[in-house]
Motif scaffolding. Structure first.
Motif, mmCIF file in Angstrom:
data_model
loop_
_atom_site.group_PDB
_atom_site.id
_atom_site.type_symbol
_atom_site.label_atom_id
_atom_site.label_comp_id
_atom_site.label_asym_id
_atom_site.label_seq_id
_atom_site.Cartn_x
_atom_site.Cartn_y
_atom_site.Cartn_z
ATOM 1 N N LEU A 185 1.338 -1.110 -0.127
ATOM 2 C CA LEU A 185 0.132 -0.147 -0.450
ATOM 3 C C LEU A 185 0.797 1.605 0.024
ATOM 4 C CD1 LEU A 185 -2.492 -1.000 2.459
ATOM 5 C CD2 LEU A 185 -2.882 -0.866 0.223
ATOM 6 N N THR A 186 0.675 2.045 -0.864
ATOM 7 C CA THR A 186 1.337 3.245 -0.995
ATOM 8 C C THR A 186 0.299 4.828 -0.884
ATOM 9 O OG1 THR A 186 0.890 2.644 -3.203
ATOM 10 C CG2 THR A 186 3.542 2.055 -2.556
ATOM 11 N N ALA A 187 0.899 5.811 -0.235
ATOM 12 C CA ALA A 187 -0.131 6.860 0.307
ATOM 13 C C ALA A 187 0.807 7.591 -1.466
ATOM 14 C CB ALA A 187 0.665 7.774 1.065
ATOM 15 N N GLY A 188 0.165 8.277 -1.857
ATOM 16 C CA GLY A 188 -0.644 8.795 -3.131
ATOM 17 C C GLY A 188 -1.348 8.424 -4.353
ATOM 18 N N ALA A 189 -1.147 9.123 -5.243
ATOM 19 C CA ALA A 189 -2.310 8.121 -6.421
ATOM 20 C C ALA A 189 -1.271 8.971 -8.037
ATOM 21 C CB ALA A 189 -3.442 7.946 -6.425
ATOM 22 N N PRO A 190 -1.643 8.313 -9.451
ATOM 23 C CA PRO A 190 -1.222 9.146 -10.798
ATOM 24 C C PRO A 190 -1.687 10.407 -10.408
ATOM 25 C CG PRO A 190 -1.599 6.817 -10.742
ATOM 26 C CD PRO A 190 -1.844 7.333 -9.052
ATOM 27 N N GLY A 191 -1.293 11.807 -11.140
ATOM 28 C CA GLY A 191 -2.519 12.878 -11.357
ATOM 29 C C GLY A 191 -3.184 12.483 -12.046
ATOM 30 N N ASP A 192 -3.355 11.437 -12.901
ATOM 31 C CA ASP A 192 -5.131 11.241 -14.496
ATOM 32 C C ASP A 192 -5.107 10.208 -13.408
ATOM 33 O OD1 ASP A 192 -6.961 10.990 -15.424
ATOM 34 O OD2 ASP A 192 -5.298 11.568 -17.236
ATOM 35 N N LEU A 193 -5.899 9.302 -12.895
ATOM 36 C CA LEU A 193 -6.166 7.793 -12.917
ATOM 37 C C LEU A 193 -5.963 7.128 -13.911
ATOM 38 C CD1 LEU A 193 -8.559 7.855 -9.422
ATOM 39 C CD2 LEU A 193 -6.269 7.516 -9.198
ATOM 40 N N ARG A 194 -6.451 7.754 -14.487
ATOM 41 C CA ARG A 194 -6.508 7.196 -16.573
ATOM 42 C C ARG A 194 -5.066 6.718 -16.723
ATOM 43 N NH1 ARG A 194 -11.066 10.175 -16.497
ATOM 44 N NH2 ARG A 194 -13.266 8.667 -16.933
ATOM 45 N N ASP A 195 -3.770 7.480 -16.237
ATOM 46 C CA ASP A 195 -2.559 7.456 -16.527
ATOM 47 C C ASP A 195 -1.994 6.033 -16.155
ATOM 48 O OD1 ASP A 195 -0.104 8.232 -16.762
ATOM 49 O OD2 ASP A 195 0.099 8.911 -15.880
ATOM 50 N N GLY A 196 -1.258 5.428 -17.653
ATOM 51 C CA GLY A 196 -0.358 4.547 -17.168
ATOM 52 C C GLY A 196 1.221 4.678 -16.834
ATOM 53 N N THR A 197 1.103 5.911 -15.463
ATOM 54 C CA THR A 197 2.943 5.615 -15.933
ATOM 55 C C THR A 197 2.823 5.131 -13.721
ATOM 56 O OG1 THR A 197 2.313 7.852 -14.319
ATOM 57 C CG2 THR A 197 3.831 7.167 -16.663
#
Length: 116
Positions: free
Chosen positions: A104-116
Motif C-alpha cells: 500500500l502506498t500513499a498517493g496516486a497518479p495525478g490522472d487516474l487514467r494515466d499508465g505511469t
C-alpha cells in the motif's frame, strides 16, 4: 478487493476462464454486480494496481510493472474501509495462487487514467 462501509465493493482479478484463457477482470458491486472481462494474456503472471482519490477509482494491469494499462475507471458510493487480497475457486477442483509482492502506498497518479 476494495470494500466500503455501506456494503459496496470492487474486485480486480487475474482469472482463468472455464476455457482456460487467462484474463484481467473487474467487478463493481453497488446493489448488483457487473462483471467486466478485460484482455486475455498468455502469461501466467500479471501485476494489478488499484488507485483511488476521493470517490474516483482506477484499476490497472501490467506485464512488466512499468507500463500500466487502464482496465476500469469507476466510483463507489462510500469510502473504502478495507483493502483485501483474496483467492477463490468458485467452481472446479481449486486453485494455486502465489502473491509475490503486495504493498500500500500513499498517493496516486495525478490522472487516474494515466499508465505511469
Amino acid at each position: 478487493m476494495l470494500r466500503t462501509a455501506g456494503g459496496a465493493w470492487a474486485k480486480l482479478a487475474f482469472e482463468q476462464a472455464p476455457d482456460g484463457r487467462r484474463m484481467a477482470v473487474s467487478v463493481v458491486t453497488k446493489d448488483t454486480s457487473d462483471d467486466g472481462n478485460g484482455p486475455v494474456f498468455d502469461s501466467a503472471t500479471l501485476r494489478l494496481r488499484a488507485c483511488f482519490t476521493g470517490k474516483a477509482y482506477a484499476f490497472h494491469h501490467s506485464l512488466d510493472g512499468e507500463r500500466w494499462d487502464l482496465l476500469r475507471f469507476f466510483a463507489l458510493p462510500d469510502p473504502v474501509v478495507a483493502v483485501d487480497i483474496v483467492a477463490q475457486s468458485p467452481t472446479g477442483p481449486g486453485c494455486v495462487v502465489r502473491v509475490d509482492q503486495a504493498r500500500l502506498t500513499a498517493g496516486a497518479p495525478g490522472d487516474l487514467r494515466d499508465g505511469t
